[in-house]
Design a protein around this motif. Sequence first.
Motif, mmCIF file in Angstrom:
data_model
loop_
_atom_site.group_PDB
_atom_site.id
_atom_site.type_symbol
_atom_site.label_atom_id
_atom_site.label_comp_id
_atom_site.label_asym_id
_atom_site.label_seq_id
_atom_site.Cartn_x
_atom_site.Cartn_y
_atom_site.Cartn_z
ATOM 1 N N GLY A 25 0.798 -1.214 0.000
ATOM 2 C CA GLY A 25 0.000 0.000 0.000
ATOM 3 C C GLY A 25 0.835 1.270 0.000
ATOM 4 O O GLY A 25 2.065 1.244 -0.015
ATOM 5 N N PHE A 26 0.148 2.491 -0.062
ATOM 6 C CA PHE A 26 0.796 3.796 -0.032
ATOM 7 C C PHE A 26 0.308 4.530 1.187
ATOM 8 O O PHE A 26 -0.879 4.468 1.538
ATOM 9 N N THR A 27 1.194 5.282 1.747
ATOM 10 C CA THR A 27 0.787 6.115 2.866
ATOM 11 C C THR A 27 0.128 7.376 2.352
ATOM 12 O O THR A 27 0.227 7.731 1.169
ATOM 13 N N LEU A 28 -0.569 8.095 3.208
ATOM 14 C CA LEU A 28 -1.246 9.335 2.830
ATOM 15 C C LEU A 28 -0.243 10.376 2.341
ATOM 16 O O LEU A 28 -0.513 11.118 1.387
ATOM 17 N N VAL A 29 0.931 10.419 2.953
ATOM 18 C CA VAL A 29 1.957 11.385 2.538
ATOM 19 C C VAL A 29 2.425 11.097 1.118
ATOM 20 O O VAL A 29 2.595 12.004 0.297
ATOM 21 N N GLU A 30 2.616 9.800 0.819
ATOM 22 C CA GLU A 30 3.050 9.433 -0.538
ATOM 23 C C GLU A 30 1.998 9.817 -1.576
ATOM 24 O O GLU A 30 2.321 10.318 -2.671
ATOM 25 N N VAL A 31 0.725 9.572 -1.251
ATOM 26 C CA VAL A 31 -0.345 9.938 -2.182
ATOM 27 C C VAL A 31 -0.379 11.448 -2.404
ATOM 28 O O VAL A 31 -0.516 11.939 -3.542
ATOM 29 N N MET A 32 -0.221 12.224 -1.335
ATOM 30 C CA MET A 32 -0.246 13.675 -1.464
ATOM 31 C C MET A 32 0.933 14.182 -2.279
ATOM 32 O O MET A 32 0.790 15.116 -3.092
ATOM 33 N N VAL A 33 2.100 13.589 -2.085
ATOM 34 C CA VAL A 33 3.281 13.981 -2.873
ATOM 35 C C VAL A 33 3.048 13.699 -4.355
ATOM 36 O O VAL A 33 3.368 14.509 -5.225
ATOM 37 N N ALA A 34 2.475 12.506 -4.649
ATOM 38 C CA ALA A 34 2.207 12.145 -6.042
ATOM 39 C C ALA A 34 1.215 13.119 -6.681
ATOM 40 O O ALA A 34 1.388 13.551 -7.831
ATOM 41 N N VAL A 35 0.167 13.478 -5.943
ATOM 42 C CA VAL A 35 -0.828 14.424 -6.468
ATOM 43 C C VAL A 35 -0.190 15.788 -6.698
ATOM 44 O O VAL A 35 -0.448 16.457 -7.720
ATOM 45 N N ILE A 37 2.992 16.470 -7.379
ATOM 46 C CA ILE A 37 3.869 16.387 -8.562
ATOM 47 C C ILE A 37 3.033 16.399 -9.842
ATOM 48 O O ILE A 37 3.360 17.073 -10.816
ATOM 49 N N PHE A 38 1.945 15.635 -9.828
ATOM 50 C CA PHE A 38 1.068 15.602 -11.015
ATOM 51 C C PHE A 38 0.494 16.992 -11.301
ATOM 52 O O PHE A 38 0.395 17.403 -12.461
ATOM 53 N N ALA A 39 0.111 17.724 -10.257
ATOM 54 C CA ALA A 39 -0.441 19.061 -10.442
ATOM 55 C C ALA A 39 0.598 19.994 -11.059
ATOM 56 O O ALA A 39 0.280 20.802 -11.939
ATOM 57 N N ILE A 40 1.850 19.889 -10.619
ATOM 58 C CA ILE A 40 2.910 20.734 -11.178
ATOM 59 C C ILE A 40 3.129 20.420 -12.647
ATOM 60 O O ILE A 40 3.221 21.306 -13.499
ATOM 61 N N VAL A 41 3.211 19.122 -12.979
ATOM 62 C CA VAL A 41 3.415 18.714 -14.375
ATOM 63 C C VAL A 41 2.247 19.181 -15.245
ATOM 64 O O VAL A 41 2.441 19.671 -16.368
ATOM 65 N N ALA A 42 1.021 19.039 -14.721
ATOM 66 C CA ALA A 42 -0.155 19.466 -15.488
ATOM 67 C C ALA A 42 -0.142 20.971 -15.717
ATOM 68 O O ALA A 42 -0.494 21.449 -16.806
ATOM 69 N N ALA A 43 0.267 21.740 -14.692
ATOM 70 C CA ALA A 43 0.323 23.194 -14.841
ATOM 71 C C ALA A 43 1.355 23.597 -15.890
ATOM 72 O O ALA A 43 1.111 24.486 -16.716
ATOM 73 N N ILE A 44 2.519 22.935 -15.884
ATOM 74 C CA ILE A 44 3.553 23.227 -16.877
ATOM 75 C C ILE A 44 3.060 22.886 -18.276
ATOM 76 O O ILE A 44 3.243 23.645 -19.233
ATOM 77 N N ALA A 45 2.404 21.722 -18.394
ATOM 78 C CA ALA A 45 1.885 21.305 -19.703
ATOM 79 C C ALA A 45 0.811 22.259 -20.206
ATOM 80 O O ALA A 45 0.779 22.615 -21.387
ATOM 81 N N MET A 46 -0.080 22.706 -19.323
ATOM 82 C CA MET A 46 -1.133 23.630 -19.723
ATOM 83 C C MET A 46 -0.561 24.978 -20.151
ATOM 84 O O MET A 46 -1.013 25.590 -21.119
ATOM 85 N N GLY A 47 0.468 25.442 -19.417
ATOM 86 C CA GLY A 47 1.115 26.691 -19.805
ATOM 87 C C GLY A 47 1.754 26.593 -21.183
ATOM 88 O O GLY A 47 1.651 27.514 -21.996
ATOM 89 N N GLY A 48 2.407 25.452 -21.445
ATOM 90 C CA GLY A 48 2.994 25.257 -22.767
ATOM 91 C C GLY A 48 1.948 25.197 -23.862
ATOM 92 O O GLY A 48 2.135 25.743 -24.953
ATOM 93 N N TYR A 49 0.828 24.548 -23.573
ATOM 94 C CA TYR A 49 -0.255 24.456 -24.562
ATOM 95 C C TYR A 49 -0.849 25.827 -24.855
ATOM 96 O O TYR A 49 -1.092 26.182 -26.018
#
Length: 221
Positions: A25-35, A37-49
Amino acid sequence: MSRASALMISTDLRKHCSRRGAVAGFTLVEVMVAVFIFAIVAAIAMGGYNELVKQSDIANAGASRTREVQSAMQRLNIDFASLEPRPVREPLGDSLIPALRSDDRNQSLLELTHSGWSNPAGVPRSTLQRVSYRLENDKLLREYWLALDRTMNGEPESAVLLAGVKRMELRFMDGNRSWHKQWPPLGYSAPDGMRLRPIAVEITIELEDWGEIKRLIEVSG
């Protein structure tokens, strides 16, 4: 098997399953870190688009403006290149307007008769056309009449040829290679004045976005 042994085996099994669950399983901290990171990548991708879309819109607008300017200059070139020595009657009276007239005292920048007016519908009319150009609200308008010798009720058809025009100036070269700012030349009183044509026309157009554009057009005939 004794009851004590069975109890020990059951306890060991629960501990083993608990250890496997903790590993899988994943701990709550790991899930929050993953979310995060995904938000940062999505923001960068949206800015590029968004930047890509913006650059595409700029390129499309630039191409559209280029086509507009080229179309306007081509229309002017066609009208002057097919200039005909055919004066027209004044709407009121029997006096004539020269085949080509350009004078600062008139509302229009120039007025001319040209040939080659296409007639795909086969309407009974001349292939000669009377057109004028004038500036209105930073727009270059091209107007034409359905009849050469128009009447007071003959209103022209009008279309915007080019937008964003700050000024337009014309110069006309006569047969002696002299330039004139009006046509017929000031003081010219020969009998052929109404049919007189220049040998070349210099067009200067200043646009709000492109600056100054000059074109030299040779007049046939």
